[in-house]
Design an enzyme around this catalytic site. Structure first.
Site, short mmCIF file in Angstrom:
data_model
loop_
_atom_site.label_atom_id
_atom_site.label_comp_id
_atom_site.label_asym_id
_atom_site.label_seq_id
_atom_site.Cartn_x
_atom_site.Cartn_y
_atom_site.Cartn_z
N HIS A 108 -8.13 138.92 -2.21
CA HIS A 108 -8.25 139.72 -3.68
C HIS A 108 -9.25 139.73 -3.67
CE1 HIS A 108 -7.45 140.91 -7.58
NE2 HIS A 108 -8.59 140.73 -7.95
N ASP A 160 -2.70 135.61 -8.13
CA ASP A 160 -4.36 135.31 -7.87
C ASP A 160 -4.98 134.39 -8.50
OD1 ASP A 160 -4.38 137.95 -6.81
OD2 ASP A 160 -4.60 139.03 -8.49
N ASN A 205 -3.74 134.60 0.25
CA ASN A 205 -4.35 135.86 0.33
C ASN A 205 -5.58 136.33 -0.25
OD1 ASN A 205 -3.38 138.58 -1.28
ND2 ASN A 205 -3.62 138.10 -3.48
C1 GRF Z 1 -6.96 145.36 -0.86
O1 GRF Z 1 -7.99 145.27 -1.52
C2 GRF Z 1 -6.91 143.52 -1.32
O2 GRF Z 1 -7.44 142.66 -1.71
C3 GRF Z 1 -6.00 143.94 -1.71
O3 GRF Z 1 -4.82 145.15 -1.62
C4 GRF Z 1 -5.74 145.75 -0.92
C5 GRF Z 1 -5.24 146.18 -0.01
O4 GRF Z 1 -5.68 147.16 1.09
N1 GRF Z 1 -4.97 142.60 -2.38
P1 GRF Z 1 -5.27 147.33 2.41
O5 GRF Z 1 -4.33 147.46 2.26
O6 GRF Z 1 -5.57 145.77 3.07
O7 GRF Z 1 -5.59 148.03 3.13
#
Ligand code: GRF
Length: 199
Positions: free
Chosen positions: A108, A144, A106
Site C-alpha cells: 500500500h 489495508d 499487500n
Molecule cells: C501501487 O501503488 C500499490 O501500492 C497499490 O496499487 C498500485 C499498483 O501499482 N496497491 P502497480 O500495478 O504495481 O504498478
C-alpha cells in the site's frame, strides 16, 4: 520451491519488480500464477509475455464470494503457497482469506495506518504530511488493515506533485515488496497480535 500467486488489476509494476527478482534468482521462489480480474490489465499482458502461467476472470457483475472461490480454486490448482496482491482493486472475502491463513500480502502506498484506501499518495499530499511512504502488510478481510511486515519512509518535498511523489514511493514499493516476500518465504517471523517480529 515455494510458489507465489500474484493478483493484479492494472499496470503491474510491482508484479514486474517481483518477477525480475525471481527470474534473476534473487528471490528464491517461482511465480505459480498471475491472476487479474481485469482482462485489459497491462500486468496480465506482461505476465503472458514473460511466459508465466496466468489467467483472468472478469469480476464485473459477479457476487463476491463465488468470484473469490473461483479465484482461490485457480490458485490452489496452480500450487500457490503465498498470495501477493499487487494493485488488486478488490476487497477479499473472509472465506478467501481463511483459505490462505496469514499467507496473503499487500503493498500500500502510504505508511499505514495513515491514508488507507484509494489515492493514498494524493491523501498524503493534500493532508500536508512531511513524510509518507509504503507498507507491506498481511491481508485480512478489512481494507489495508492487517499486521504490518515492512515499511519504507519517503520525504514529501515542497516541490512535489502527485506524480513526483508517487514515483519516489513506487521505487520503494518495488524494493520492499520483494524483501518482505523473501522474509515470509524464509519463515523466520512470529505474529504477536498486530506485530510481526523476527525470530
Ligand atoms: C501501487 O501503488 C500499490 O501500492 C497499490 O496499487 C498500485 C499498483 O501499482 N496497491 P502497480 O500495478 O504495481 O504498478
Amino acid at each position: 520451491m515455494k510458489r507465489l500467486g500474484i493478483l493484479l488489476s492494472g499496470r503491474g509494476s510491482n508484479f514486474e519488480a517481483i518477477a525480475r527478482n525471481v527470474l534473476a534468482g534473487r528471490l528464491h521462489c517461482e511465480i505459480g500464477f498471475v491472476f487479474s480480474n481485469k482482462p485489459e490489465a497491462p500486468g496480465l499482458a506482461r505476465a503472458r509475455e514473460l511466459g508465466l502461467p496466468s489467467g483472468c476472470i472478469p469480476s464485473a457483475g459477479l457476487e463476491r464470494e463465488s468470484f473469490d472461490s473461483q479465484v482461490a480454486d485457480l490458485l490452489h490448482q496452480n500450487g500457490v503457497d503465498l498470495v501477493c496482491l499487487a494493485g488488486y482493486m478488490r476487497l477479499l472475502s473472509g472465506k478467501f482469506v481463511s483459505q490462505f491463513p496469514q499467507r496473503i500480502l499487500n503493498i500500500h502506498p502510504s505508511l499505514l495506518p495513515a491514508f488507507p484506501g484509494l489515492d493514498a499518495q494524493y491523501q498524503a499530499l493534500t493532508h500536508g504530511v512531511k513524510v509518507t511512504g509504503c507498507s507491506v502488510h498481511l491481508v485480512d478481510e478489512n481494507l489495508d488493515s492487517g499486521p504490518i511486515l515492512m515499511q519504507a519512509a519517503v520525504a514529501v518535498l515542497d516541490t512535489d506533485s502527485l506524480e513526483t511523489l508517487s514515483e519516489r514511493i513506487l521505487k520503494e514499493e518495488h524494493r520492499i515488496y520483494s524483501e518482505a516476500i523473501a522474509w515470509m518465504l524464509e519463515g523466520n517471523y512470529r505474529i504477536q497480535g498486530r506485530r510481526v517480529v523476527k525470530t
